[in-house]
Write a protein that holds these residues in place. Structure first.
Motif, PDB file in Angstrom:
ATOM      1  N   LEU A   7     -44.837 -89.859   7.485  1.00 15.91           N
ATOM      2  CA  LEU A   7     -44.988 -89.972   6.029  1.00 15.91           C
ATOM      3  C   LEU A   7     -45.589 -91.316   5.638  1.00 15.91           C
ATOM      4  O   LEU A   7     -46.431 -91.389   4.733  1.00 15.91           O
ATOM      5  CB  LEU A   7     -43.628 -89.783   5.350  1.00 15.91           C
ATOM      6  N   LEU A   8     -45.178 -92.374   6.326  1.00 16.67           N
ATOM      7  CA  LEU A   8     -45.717 -93.705   6.014  1.00 16.67           C
ATOM      8  C   LEU A   8     -47.180 -93.837   6.418  1.00 16.67           C
ATOM      9  O   LEU A   8     -47.893 -94.694   5.883  1.00 16.67           O
ATOM     10  CB  LEU A   8     -44.875 -94.789   6.691  1.00 16.67           C
ATOM     11  N   SER A   9     -47.625 -93.014   7.342  1.00 21.38           N
ATOM     12  CA  SER A   9     -49.041 -93.065   7.727  1.00 21.38           C
ATOM     13  C   SER A   9     -49.943 -92.512   6.627  1.00 21.38           C
ATOM     14  O   SER A   9     -51.148 -92.762   6.619  1.00 21.38           O
ATOM     15  CB  SER A   9     -49.261 -92.279   9.029  1.00 21.38           C
ATOM     16  N   HIS A  10     -49.350 -91.775   5.694  1.00 24.37           N
ATOM     17  CA  HIS A  10     -50.117 -91.194   4.590  1.00 24.37           C
ATOM     18  C   HIS A  10     -49.817 -91.848   3.240  1.00 24.37           C
ATOM     19  O   HIS A  10     -50.514 -91.593   2.255  1.00 24.37           O
ATOM     20  CB  HIS A  10     -49.819 -89.691   4.480  1.00 24.37           C
ATOM     21  N   ASN A  11     -48.754 -92.662   3.210  1.00 25.39           N
ATOM     22  CA  ASN A  11     -48.345 -93.282   1.952  1.00 25.39           C
ATOM     23  C   ASN A  11     -47.975 -94.741   2.196  1.00 25.39           C
ATOM     24  O   ASN A  11     -47.302 -95.056   3.183  1.00 25.39           O
ATOM     25  CB  ASN A  11     -47.117 -92.570   1.360  1.00 25.39           C
ATOM     26  N   LYS A  12     -48.381 -95.609   1.291  1.00 25.21           N
ATOM     27  CA  LYS A  12     -48.064 -97.033   1.427  1.00 25.21           C
ATOM     28  C   LYS A  12     -46.559 -97.250   1.400  1.00 25.21           C
ATOM     29  O   LYS A  12     -46.004 -97.986   2.212  1.00 25.21           O
ATOM     30  CB  LYS A  12     -48.734 -97.812   0.303  1.00 25.21           C
ATOM     31  N   LYS A  13     -45.899 -96.627   0.441  1.00 25.55           N
ATOM     32  CA  LYS A  13     -44.442 -96.674   0.315  1.00 25.55           C
ATOM     33  C   LYS A  13     -43.939 -95.268   0.021  1.00 25.55           C
ATOM     34  O   LYS A  13     -44.688 -94.422  -0.477  1.00 25.55           O
ATOM     35  CB  LYS A  13     -44.000 -97.621  -0.804  1.00 25.55           C
ATOM     36  N   LEU A  14     -42.650 -95.039   0.321  1.00 25.48           N
ATOM     37  CA  LEU A  14     -42.077 -93.711   0.135  1.00 25.48           C
ATOM     38  C   LEU A  14     -40.931 -93.738  -0.856  1.00 25.48           C
ATOM     39  O   LEU A  14     -40.297 -94.766  -1.082  1.00 25.48           O
ATOM     40  CB  LEU A  14     -41.555 -93.169   1.471  1.00 25.48           C
ATOM     41  N   ASP A 236     -41.398 -93.079 -13.140  1.00 26.09           N
ATOM     42  CA  ASP A 236     -41.905 -94.445 -13.277  1.00 26.09           C
ATOM     43  C   ASP A 236     -41.754 -95.220 -11.974  1.00 26.09           C
ATOM     44  O   ASP A 236     -42.649 -95.982 -11.584  1.00 26.09           O
ATOM     45  CB  ASP A 236     -41.170 -95.176 -14.394  1.00 26.09           C
ATOM     46  N   ILE A 237     -40.620 -95.024 -11.296  1.00 25.61           N
ATOM     47  CA  ILE A 237     -40.380 -95.718 -10.037  1.00 25.61           C
ATOM     48  C   ILE A 237     -41.416 -95.309  -8.991  1.00 25.61           C
ATOM     49  O   ILE A 237     -42.017 -96.173  -8.326  1.00 25.61           O
ATOM     50  CB  ILE A 237     -38.947 -95.425  -9.539  1.00 25.61           C
ATOM     51  N   ILE A 238     -41.653 -94.019  -8.848  1.00 24.06           N
ATOM     52  CA  ILE A 238     -42.610 -93.543  -7.852  1.00 24.06           C
ATOM     53  C   ILE A 238     -44.026 -94.026  -8.160  1.00 24.06           C
ATOM     54  O   ILE A 238     -44.749 -94.509  -7.262  1.00 24.06           O
ATOM     55  CB  ILE A 238     -42.568 -92.012  -7.754  1.00 24.06           C
ATOM     56  N   GLN A 239     -44.423 -93.932  -9.399  1.00 24.73           N
ATOM     57  CA  GLN A 239     -45.765 -94.400  -9.768  1.00 24.73           C
ATOM     58  C   GLN A 239     -45.938 -95.879  -9.488  1.00 24.73           C
ATOM     59  O   GLN A 239     -47.003 -96.330  -9.051  1.00 24.73           O
ATOM     60  CB  GLN A 239     -46.024 -94.105 -11.250  1.00 24.73           C
ATOM     61  N   THR A 240     -44.881 -96.649  -9.697  1.00 24.25           N
ATOM     62  CA  THR A 240     -44.954 -98.102  -9.505  1.00 24.25           C
ATOM     63  C   THR A 240     -45.015 -98.485  -8.036  1.00 24.25           C
ATOM     64  O   THR A 240     -45.826 -99.338  -7.644  1.00 24.25           O
ATOM     65  CB  THR A 240     -43.736 -98.787 -10.168  1.00 24.25           C
ATOM     66  N   ILE A 241     -44.196 -97.872  -7.181  1.00 31.26           N
ATOM     67  CA  ILE A 241     -44.143 -98.294  -5.781  1.00 31.26           C
ATOM     68  C   ILE A 241     -45.305 -97.740  -4.958  1.00 31.26           C
ATOM     69  O   ILE A 241     -45.630 -98.276  -3.899  1.00 31.26           O
ATOM     70  CB  ILE A 241     -42.813 -97.923  -5.116  1.00 31.26           C
ATOM     71  N   GLN A 242     -45.944 -96.685  -5.444  1.00 33.98           N
ATOM     72  CA  GLN A 242     -47.021 -96.075  -4.661  1.00 33.98           C
ATOM     73  C   GLN A 242     -48.414 -96.445  -5.150  1.00 33.98           C
ATOM     74  O   GLN A 242     -49.398 -95.889  -4.679  1.00 33.98           O
ATOM     75  CB  GLN A 242     -46.840 -94.556  -4.638  1.00 33.98           C
ATOM     76  N   THR A 243     -48.498 -97.406  -6.057  1.00 37.50           N
ATOM     77  CA  THR A 243     -49.816 -97.870  -6.537  1.00 37.50           C
ATOM     78  C   THR A 243     -50.092 -99.275  -6.059  1.00 37.50           C
ATOM     79  O   THR A 243     -49.190 -99.986  -5.632  1.00 37.50           O
ATOM     80  CB  THR A 243     -49.864 -97.833  -8.069  1.00 37.50           C
TER      81      THR A 243
END
Length: 243
Positions: A7-14, A236-243
């Motif tokens: 999952l981390l290989s496709h996303n900066k943070k989870l 809001d949390i997801i949008q913030t940590i994954q941008t």
């Protein structure tokens, strides 16, 4: 490759959403999981400190799977809450527990079930950090070698042990309804010493706090209480940590 590494290989943070089977009906759990997935959560964790019925865990997972397609990960408090319909299980040790039950006994009871039901184990070190004047649910139910907010070296030593014994990740938990989250300086110190993914939960009540945690070194943010109440903050949390 482990689930978290993949999952981390496709996303900066989870982001993982934690659903406690004791806090709502299975049908409501499925609906809440669907909202979380629509917001972008990467997996659904199922578990809670006081869960005692394997049936309610099974029914909760069944409902969640009817609503979403993301991985389901058991977060069990004992072997009695291991359920055959989960995809994965955090096969964990509560490292700072004083009780044998949370170090090895329940793991030995649960291992045959995990094998029998082909649940994929994710070896995880679990560490409870005491950040509140009022004990959290886990602190009320488990005897702990307490790690206070300023016990940074102690936390780092536990984290090093976790990595050296082959754990795939470490979960730093402030607890349900924690007054404060795991401190940033503790996360920074741990991140400097280990390479395995760091999961952080408890007291992460808004996007600003979540951003602080990932900036300090966390790879995964867990929200549990928010799934039971102000679920919209998860977006809001997801949008913030994954941008």
């Amino acid at each position: 490759m482990s689930l978290i590494t993949e999952l981390l290989s496709h996303n900066k943070k989870l982001h993982f959403s934690l659903i406690d089977p004791d806090k709502q009906t299975p049908e409501e759990a499925g609906k809440r999981a669907k909202i979380c997935v629509q917001y972008g959560t990467n997996a659904i964790m199922i578990g809670g400190t006081t869960v005692q019925s394997r049936k309610i865990v099974y029914d909760t997972i069944q409902s969640i799977k009817q609503h979403v397609k993301v991985p389901t990960i058991l977060f069990p408090n004992s072997a009695d809450s291991v359920s055959e319909n989960a995809d994965y299980i955090f096969f964990m040790k509560l490292l700072n527990s004083k009780e044998d039950k949370y170090q090895i006994s329940e793991q030995v009871r649960g291992a045959p079930l995990v094998k029998k039901w082909n649940i994929i184990p994710i070896p995880m070190a679990y560490l409870v950090i005491s950040t509140s004047k009022k004990p959290t649910t886990v602190e009320k139910n488990v005897k702990l070698h307490r790690i206070q907010q300023d016990d940074i070296k102690k936390a780092v030593d536990y984290a090093l042990y976790a990595e050296m014994t082959g754990m795939q990740c470490i979960y730093l938990e402030a607890g349900s309804d924690a007054e404060f989250p795991v401190p940033n300086d503790m996360l920074i110190a741990i991140r400097k010493e280990i390479t395995i993914p760091i999961i952080v939960g408890g007291g992460i009540k808004n996007a600003s706090i979540a951003k602080q945690k990932v900036d300090a070194g966390a790879d995964i943010i867990v929200n549990g209480t928010a799934t039971e109440g102000n679920i919209h903050v998860i977006k809001d949390i997801i949008q913030t940590i994954q941008t």
